[in-house]
Write a protein that holds these residues in place. Sequence first.
Motif, PDB file in Angstrom:
ATOM      1  N   GLU A   1       0.837  -1.209   0.000  1.00  0.00           N
ATOM      2  CA  GLU A   1       0.000   0.000   0.000  1.00  0.00           C
ATOM      3  C   GLU A   1       0.869   1.256   0.000  1.00  0.00           C
ATOM      4  O   GLU A   1       0.598   2.201  -0.759  1.00  0.00           O
ATOM      5  CB  GLU A   1      -0.908  -0.005   1.233  1.00  0.00           C
ATOM      6  N   LEU A   2       1.902   1.264   0.824  1.00  0.00           N
ATOM      7  CA  LEU A   2       2.798   2.432   0.870  1.00  0.00           C
ATOM      8  C   LEU A   2       3.547   2.608  -0.452  1.00  0.00           C
ATOM      9  O   LEU A   2       3.777   3.741  -0.898  1.00  0.00           O
ATOM     10  CB  LEU A   2       3.767   2.305   2.037  1.00  0.00           C
ATOM     11  N   THR A   3       3.915   1.497  -1.074  1.00  0.00           N
ATOM     12  CA  THR A   3       4.589   1.577  -2.374  1.00  0.00           C
ATOM     13  C   THR A   3       3.651   2.191  -3.414  1.00  0.00           C
ATOM     14  O   THR A   3       4.069   3.027  -4.223  1.00  0.00           O
ATOM     15  CB  THR A   3       5.032   0.162  -2.829  1.00  0.00           C
ATOM     16  N   GLU A   4       2.381   1.787  -3.392  1.00  0.00           N
ATOM     17  CA  GLU A   4       1.400   2.362  -4.308  1.00  0.00           C
ATOM     18  C   GLU A   4       1.235   3.854  -4.060  1.00  0.00           C
ATOM     19  O   GLU A   4       1.155   4.647  -5.002  1.00  0.00           O
ATOM     20  CB  GLU A   4       0.057   1.656  -4.129  1.00  0.00           C
ATOM     21  N   ARG A   5       1.183   4.245  -2.812  1.00  0.00           N
ATOM     22  CA  ARG A   5       1.069   5.678  -2.483  1.00  0.00           C
ATOM     23  C   ARG A   5       2.286   6.436  -2.988  1.00  0.00           C
ATOM     24  O   ARG A   5       2.166   7.545  -3.518  1.00  0.00           O
ATOM     25  CB  ARG A   5       0.946   5.875  -0.969  1.00  0.00           C
ATOM     26  N   LEU A   6       3.478   5.836  -2.793  1.00  0.00           N
ATOM     27  CA  LEU A   6       4.712   6.485  -3.255  1.00  0.00           C
ATOM     28  C   LEU A   6       4.698   6.628  -4.775  1.00  0.00           C
ATOM     29  O   LEU A   6       5.087   7.672  -5.310  1.00  0.00           O
ATOM     30  CB  LEU A   6       5.924   5.671  -2.796  1.00  0.00           C
ATOM     31  N   ARG A   7       4.210   5.601  -5.468  1.00  0.00           N
ATOM     32  CA  ARG A   7       4.104   5.699  -6.928  1.00  0.00           C
ATOM     33  C   ARG A   7       3.152   6.832  -7.324  1.00  0.00           C
ATOM     34  O   ARG A   7       3.412   7.588  -8.260  1.00  0.00           O
ATOM     35  CB  ARG A   7       3.595   4.383  -7.507  1.00  0.00           C
TER      36      ARG A   7
ATOM     37  N   GLU B   1      13.672   7.895  -5.752  1.00  0.00           N
ATOM     38  CA  GLU B   1      13.595   6.571  -6.351  1.00  0.00           C
ATOM     39  C   GLU B   1      12.847   5.643  -5.389  1.00  0.00           C
ATOM     40  O   GLU B   1      12.970   5.756  -4.181  1.00  0.00           O
ATOM     41  CB  GLU B   1      14.998   5.996  -6.568  1.00  0.00           C
ATOM     42  N   ILE B   2      12.096   4.745  -5.961  1.00  0.00           N
ATOM     43  CA  ILE B   2      11.433   3.737  -5.127  1.00  0.00           C
ATOM     44  C   ILE B   2      12.405   2.561  -5.034  1.00  0.00           C
ATOM     45  O   ILE B   2      12.749   1.977  -6.060  1.00  0.00           O
ATOM     46  CB  ILE B   2      10.091   3.287  -5.730  1.00  0.00           C
ATOM     47  N   PRO B   3      12.842   2.215  -3.815  1.00  0.00           N
ATOM     48  CA  PRO B   3      13.817   1.119  -3.677  1.00  0.00           C
ATOM     49  C   PRO B   3      13.247  -0.198  -4.199  1.00  0.00           C
ATOM     50  O   PRO B   3      12.045  -0.439  -4.154  1.00  0.00           O
ATOM     51  CB  PRO B   3      14.074   1.032  -2.173  1.00  0.00           C
TER      52      PRO B   3
END
Length: 144
Positions: free
Chosen positions: A90-96, A117-119
Amino acid sequence: MAPVQRPASSSDSDPRYANIDEKKRKRMLSNRDSARRSRIRKQKQLEDLVNEVSALQKDNGQLSEKISVATQRYMEMENANNVLRAQAMELTERLRSLNSVLHIVEEVGGYAVEIPEIPDPLMKPWQLPCPIQSIMASADVLEC
């Protein structure tokens, strides 16, 4: 060994027969004593085996309990890991989404925006450094 039979005319006071009777009596006593010791030894072995069985059953029960506790803790950790994976996704989606907004702001507004950058681990949460391996076992298998 065939028993020695006395002639009908011999007397109990004959030293030859007294010696044979004494040897026979000593042998019988020795055999009885040996048989008694053997029975005692076998009884002791039986008691030792019964005690060993009891100790092993107790150890088995303790190990089964430890396995049960470890399995329960494993399940709790697996559930916690599943929650953390869902949160990471979920946090990765928000970051995207935020990165997409930043790209739009950069393109439309002409601003120079530093987009993080997203790690990799967050981009592919299913490719963790330590692979997840399911352990399938039940306590029923371990019970005797």
